[in-house]
Design an enzyme around this catalytic site. Structure first.
Site, mmCIF file in Angstrom:
data_model
loop_
_atom_site.group_PDB
_atom_site.id
_atom_site.type_symbol
_atom_site.label_atom_id
_atom_site.label_comp_id
_atom_site.label_asym_id
_atom_site.label_seq_id
_atom_site.Cartn_x
_atom_site.Cartn_y
_atom_site.Cartn_z
ATOM 1 N N THR A 204 0.850 -1.180 0.000
ATOM 2 C CA THR A 204 0.000 0.000 0.000
ATOM 3 C C THR A 204 0.891 1.237 0.000
ATOM 4 O OG1 THR A 204 -1.998 0.974 0.970
ATOM 5 C CG2 THR A 204 -0.293 0.250 2.524
ATOM 6 N N ASP A 217 -10.446 -3.207 10.449
ATOM 7 C CA ASP A 217 -11.901 -3.232 10.227
ATOM 8 C C ASP A 217 -12.281 -2.409 9.005
ATOM 9 O OD1 ASP A 217 -12.218 -4.830 12.426
ATOM 10 O OD2 ASP A 217 -12.617 -3.161 13.787
HETATM 11 N N1 LIG Z 1 0.861 2.546 8.803
HETATM 12 C C1 LIG Z 1 0.075 2.271 7.779
HETATM 13 N N2 LIG Z 1 0.282 2.855 6.592
HETATM 14 C C2 LIG Z 1 -0.490 2.589 5.549
HETATM 15 N N3 LIG Z 1 -1.525 1.731 5.582
HETATM 16 C C3 LIG Z 1 -1.771 1.110 6.712
HETATM 17 C C4 LIG Z 1 -0.996 1.333 7.885
HETATM 18 N N4 LIG Z 1 -1.492 0.581 8.871
HETATM 19 C C5 LIG Z 1 -2.543 -0.092 8.351
HETATM 20 N N5 LIG Z 1 -2.717 0.205 7.053
HETATM 21 C C6 LIG Z 1 -3.758 -0.325 6.150
HETATM 22 O O1 LIG Z 1 -4.732 -0.967 6.942
HETATM 23 C C7 LIG Z 1 -4.764 -2.369 6.656
HETATM 24 C C8 LIG Z 1 -5.013 -3.142 7.928
HETATM 25 O O2 LIG Z 1 -4.019 -2.808 8.867
HETATM 26 P P1 LIG Z 1 -3.498 -3.852 9.963
HETATM 27 O O3 LIG Z 1 -2.658 -3.077 10.901
HETATM 28 O O4 LIG Z 1 -2.853 -5.016 9.299
HETATM 29 O O5 LIG Z 1 -4.845 -4.345 10.636
HETATM 30 P P2 LIG Z 1 -5.316 -4.339 12.187
HETATM 31 O O6 LIG Z 1 -5.968 -3.038 12.413
HETATM 32 O O7 LIG Z 1 -6.247 -5.506 12.269
HETATM 33 O O8 LIG Z 1 -4.089 -4.545 12.983
HETATM 34 C C9 LIG Z 1 -3.448 -2.691 5.994
HETATM 35 O O9 LIG Z 1 -3.582 -3.817 5.160
HETATM 36 C C10 LIG Z 1 -3.196 -1.392 5.223
HETATM 37 O O10 LIG Z 1 -3.959 -1.384 4.047
#
Ligand SMILES: Nc1ncnc2c1ncn2[C@@H]1O[C@H](COP(=O)(O)OP(=O)(O)O)[C@@H](O)[C@H]1O
Ligand SMILES: *[C@@H]1O[C@H](CO)[C@@H](O)[C@H](O)[C@H]1NC(C)=O
Ligand SMILES: *[C@@H]1O[C@H](CO)[C@@H](O)[C@H](O)[C@H]1NC(C)=O
Length: 270
Positions: A204, A217
């Site tokens: 991303t 979510d």
């Molecule tokens: N620091 C970040 N920078 C850019 N996109 C992010 C970042 N953190 C999360 N995302 C986006 O949100 C999605 C879910 O984040 P993640 O941290 O894996 O899930 P959770 O909230 O369940 O821990 C990622 O796949 C990405 O698309």
């Protein structure tokens, strides 16, 4: 005879007959057709299965309580027709009292025509994850989507990179999911499927994250949106767009307050 001054008590057998769970609610006959897709207005299509089921929210709850051992009674009315007769028989078979179940000639038993198309997808997010998740969750999920730590709990593997996520995804795929997606925070996500069992990393955009609470979510909600409304998009395209939306959400504070609306997003996403 009761001594004077004492209230009259119900006889022992009346006490035994009283229901502990009384449901006032609907009894509906479900007419269920399984079809490859939903017909358009006025169109006739071939289905591959049809069955009649007993439904209605009131009756469903009553049946569940009865099957758990509760003494139940349902207050409802069905038509004096074959569906109504069958429904009353079904209540009796579930040991539900039909003392207050009435039949009328003035109306037909409620019926719900339900079409279940093959394209309805189930997206399962195993949060909070438990190591001994019921194996049916894997086989019943069209898309199984979790984050790094959930993947670690479910597989026992360490998941800190796209390569490691790919290995964990393969383990989850082998448990019977159609599609596995593991989100990786700032690294986007990794996916693989029965159709393409080679892990694919979908990065991303690099952004300045303000608050990543609820990013997962946002991602799952976006993916569900694309599965439901843009089923023709490739999985990779759905995941790119879901990444984009979740990445928007991390750039503002809060959980739901950071979730973008359609009007705030590029038209190309729709
Ligand atoms: N620091 C970040 N920078 C850019 N996109 C992010 C970042 N953190 C999360 N995302 C986006 O949100 C999605 C879910 O984040 P993640 O941290 O894996 O899930 P959770 O909230 O369940 O821990 C990622 O796949 C990405 O698309
Ligand atoms: C993954 O989601 C769980 C909620 O099930 C959360 O507690 C955990 O912090 C998340 N992991 C990461 C790496 O964000
Ligand atoms: C999706 O694809 C099918 C077959 O490939 C096509 O018939 C249908 O019109 C497409 N639907 C949309 C919304 O593009």
């Amino acid at each position: 005879m009761a001594a004077s001054g004492e209230p009259a008590r119900p006889r022992q057998e009346e006490v035994a007959a009283a229901a502990a769970v009384v449901v006032v609610g609907s009894c509906m006959t479900d007419l269920v057709s399984l079809t490859p897709r939903l017909p358009k207005t006025g169109e006739t299509i071939h289905g591959h299965k049809f069955f009649i089921g007993f439904g209605g929210k009131g009756a469903n709850q009553c049946v569940q309580a009865a099957r758990l051992g509760a003494k139940t009674s349902i207050v409802c009315k069905v038509g004096k027709d074959s569906f109504g007769n069958d429904y009353i028989e079904n209540l009796k078979q579930n040991h539900i009292s039909t003392e207050f179940t009435y039949q009328t000639r003035d109306a037909a038993t409620g019926a719900a025509s339900i079409i279940v198309d093959d394209e309805v997808k189930t997206l399962f997010n195993p949060a909070p994850a438990i190591a001994d998740l019921d194996p049916r969750f894997y086989t019943l999920s069209s898309v199984f989507c979790c984050n790094e730590s959930e993947a670690e709990i479910l597989t026992g593997l360490v998941v800190n990179s796209p390569t490691e996520a790919g290995k964990a995804a393969l383990v989850l795929l082998e448990r019977g999911c159609q599609v596995v997606v593991i989100t990786l925070g700032a690294s986007g996500c990794v996916t693989l499927s029965q159709a393409e069992p080679v892990p694919k990393h979908i990065p991303t955009e690099a952004v300045k994250a303000v608050d990543t609470t609820g990013a997962g979510d946002s991602f799952v909600g976006a993916l569900a949106f694309y599965l439901a409304y843009y089923p023709n998009l490739s999985l990779e395209e759905m995941l790119k767009r879901s990444n984009f939306i979740a990445t928007v959400s991390v750039q503002a504070a809060g959980t739901q307050s950071s979730y973008p609306y359609k009007r705030d997003l590029p038209l190309a996403l729709f």
